[in-house]
Scaffold this active site. Structure first.
Site, PDB file in Angstrom:
ATOM      1  N   HIS A  27      -7.507  -8.310   3.643  1.00  0.00           N
ATOM      2  CA  HIS A  27      -6.041  -8.437   3.567  1.00  0.00           C
ATOM      3  C   HIS A  27      -5.627  -9.556   2.625  1.00  0.00           C
ATOM      4  O   HIS A  27      -4.502  -9.570   2.115  1.00  0.00           O
ATOM      5  CB  HIS A  27      -5.472  -8.674   4.966  1.00  0.00           C
ATOM      6  CG  HIS A  27      -4.060  -8.217   5.140  1.00  0.00           C
ATOM      7  ND1 HIS A  27      -3.079  -8.381   4.177  1.00  0.00           N
ATOM      8  CD2 HIS A  27      -3.443  -7.593   6.191  1.00  0.00           C
ATOM      9  CE1 HIS A  27      -1.930  -7.886   4.621  1.00  0.00           C
ATOM     10  NE2 HIS A  27      -2.129  -7.401   5.836  1.00  0.00           N
ATOM     11  N   ASP A  80      -1.090  11.682  -5.095  1.00  0.00           N
ATOM     12  CA  ASP A  80      -1.383  12.995  -5.679  1.00  0.00           C
ATOM     13  C   ASP A  80      -2.656  12.905  -6.515  1.00  0.00           C
ATOM     14  O   ASP A  80      -2.674  12.294  -7.575  1.00  0.00           O
ATOM     15  CB  ASP A  80      -0.209  13.459  -6.546  1.00  0.00           C
ATOM     16  CG  ASP A  80      -0.385  14.886  -7.055  1.00  0.00           C
ATOM     17  OD1 ASP A  80      -1.468  15.475  -6.861  1.00  0.00           O
ATOM     18  OD2 ASP A  80       0.561  15.411  -7.662  1.00  0.00           O
TER      19      ASP A  80
END
Length: 478
Positions: A170, A412
């Site tokens: 993180h 995508d």
């Protein structure tokens, strides 16, 4: 006596860059994150690997392949290789190929599907074999003790699906930083690398948030409710067993139609209460409703404090002076927290619209430029670099992190397909996304993964063993 593993030898040709102030905090050090994307088609693993690896080698993106080191004072820094080689790669990569349909695999066959009503639909940890590569990092020391890049890619291929997992500490980036990474990766896949922006404050450039919090012009509006060191200690002692108990993880699907109706109901409730054309997002209503569900084990007439601690991206707020606006990116952490202070009785006896409105008002009131400056100013002065907390030592705290703006279901990968997508036509978008974390397991912490391409929302989280059973009883009543 336990000793931390020795760090690899320093390479004199590496570029050494200190981590940004709001990246190197105890909170972000505690999490190693894994995001798994499920595609209902076959993708070319080489194309995915080569494009992400090429991105990590680009100017401004090289910290993806940086090695993390600890200084003598305990702070963290990046060591960026002058050149990535086969010995010092830019990307952790692994691939597992199953020459079978996912339905015939004992674990992949159980991947969650959207439900027709709000319901728990699976345990994300069940799929560990599918997203965690052998030897994959699960704690910060796994990066500090090895000469490995920050970013990792793990792909699992079936004859009908491809599971793509990226993982990172993180300290590297937050959800919106991940979105910027995914956007750049898609451009690289499409051969449009000339359109990839150089991230703001990248590599060896100065920290753009270096002065954030140093010049507050007003006090934080909840400064009187800020918890003291004694209050935090009391809260910690009262909840220590929650961190020691066995935790159960679940993922929840909230169908599109249900949330639409819930939002309409909330707006109607507020209008009936005399509020003029109130504005509520789907996220406001989702958090309000889920709060009522998840505290269903508490006495409904209790005056105990309930604090909703909402992670808040500072990017839009800081766009005017410190961070870039549209067309650029910031691949780091830019998160503050916006608390909403209620009581258990408020949550149960007030309408859903009331709780949702308190969430919206808190965001509007505490998300201003001046209030972000005030919040981060308190963060800078805090002992141990912990963010400020608000409430009291007896509170029940829920943490929400809504990733809807990251639009993870819009990823995508059509430029990596080897067979046509079965469900999405000419595009190739994930049909399921989940988050997993290692290191700190935060009870009552709920990442809202976002909205899928059918309009359904997904969220997950850890709770004390047995509590999910109570929640499933509540969901069955919906």
């Amino acid at each position: 006596m336990f000793r931390k593993p020795a760090a690899p030898a320093k390479v004199p040709t590496d570029t050494v860059v200190p981590l940004h102030f709001f990246d190197d905090t105890p909170l972000w050090r505690a999490f190693i994150l894994y995001s798994m994307f499920v595609f209902d088609n076959v993708l070319d693993p080489k194309k995915l690997r080569n494009s992400l690896e090429a991105l990590a080698k680009r100017n401004g993106w090289r910290k993806l392949g940086a090695r993390m080191r600890r200084t003598q004072t305990g702070s963290l820094e990046y060591h960026i290789p002058s050149e990535f080689t086969e010995e010092r790669v830019a990307l952790n990569y692994s691939h597992v190929n199953h020459d079978t349909c996912s339905a015939d695999h004992p674990i992949a066959s159980r991947l969650p599907r959207a439900s027709s009503r709000p319901a728990t639909v699976g345990d994300p940890d069940t799929f560990r074999e599918l997203f965690l590569p052998q030897g994959g990092p699960v704690k910060l020391d796994d990066y500090l003790a090895r000469d490995v890049p920050q970013i990792g890619l793990h792909i699992v291929s079936f004859t009908d699906k491809t599971l793509v997992t990226i993982y990172w500490p993180h300290t590297l980036m937050d959800a919106m930083g991940k979105r910027a990474l995914l956007d750049a990766w898609m451009l690289m896949l499409a051969g449009r690398d000339d359109e990839i922006p150089i991230p703001h404050g990248a590599d060896a450039n100065p920290d753009p948030l270096a002065n954030l919090g140093k010049h507050p012009t007003e006090s934080h509006k909840l400064s009187l409710q800020r918890m003291s060191t004694f209050g935090l200690a009391k809260y910690g002692l009262g909840n220590v067993f929650d961190f020691l108990r066995s935790q159960e993880n679940r993922i929840v699907c909230v169908p599109s139609g249900f949330l639409t109706s819930l939002r309409e109901m909330a707006l109607t409730q507020l209008a009936a209460g005399g509020h003029e054309t109130p504005f509520l997002t789907e996220g406001d209503v989702l958090c309000a409703w889920w709060t009522r569900i998840v505290i269903s084990h508490l006495p409904r007439d209790s005056q105990r404090s309930v604090v909703l601690n909402n992670a808040y991206s500072m990017r839009n707020t800081l766009a005017a002076d410190l961070l870039p606006g549209k067309g650029s990116s910031y691949v780091s952490n830019a998160i503050s927290f916006i608390p909403v202070l209620l009581t258990v009785q408020d949550v149960f006896e007030k309408p859903i619209g009331y709780v949702a409105l308190q969430i919206r008002r808190a965001i509007s009131s505490l998300g201003t430029r001046a209030q972000v400056e005030a919040f981060t100013g308190m963060w800078r002065e805090a002992v141990g670099k912990l963010p400020p907390f608000f409430g009291d030592g007896n509170m029940h705290m829920l943490t929400y992190s809504n990733w809807s703006k990251a639009k993870l279901y819009d990823l995508d990968f059509s430029n990596a397909i080897t067979t046509p997508c079965q469900t999405t036509g000419s595009t190739c978008k994930p049909t399921y996304v989940q988050n997993n974390q290692f290191g700190l397991i935060l009870p009552n912490g709920f990442p809202i993964i976002g909205k899928d391409n059918e309009g359904n929302y997904w969220l997950s989280g850890y709770l004390n063993q047995g509590q999910w059973a109570k929640i499933e009883e509540e969901l069955a009543k919906v």
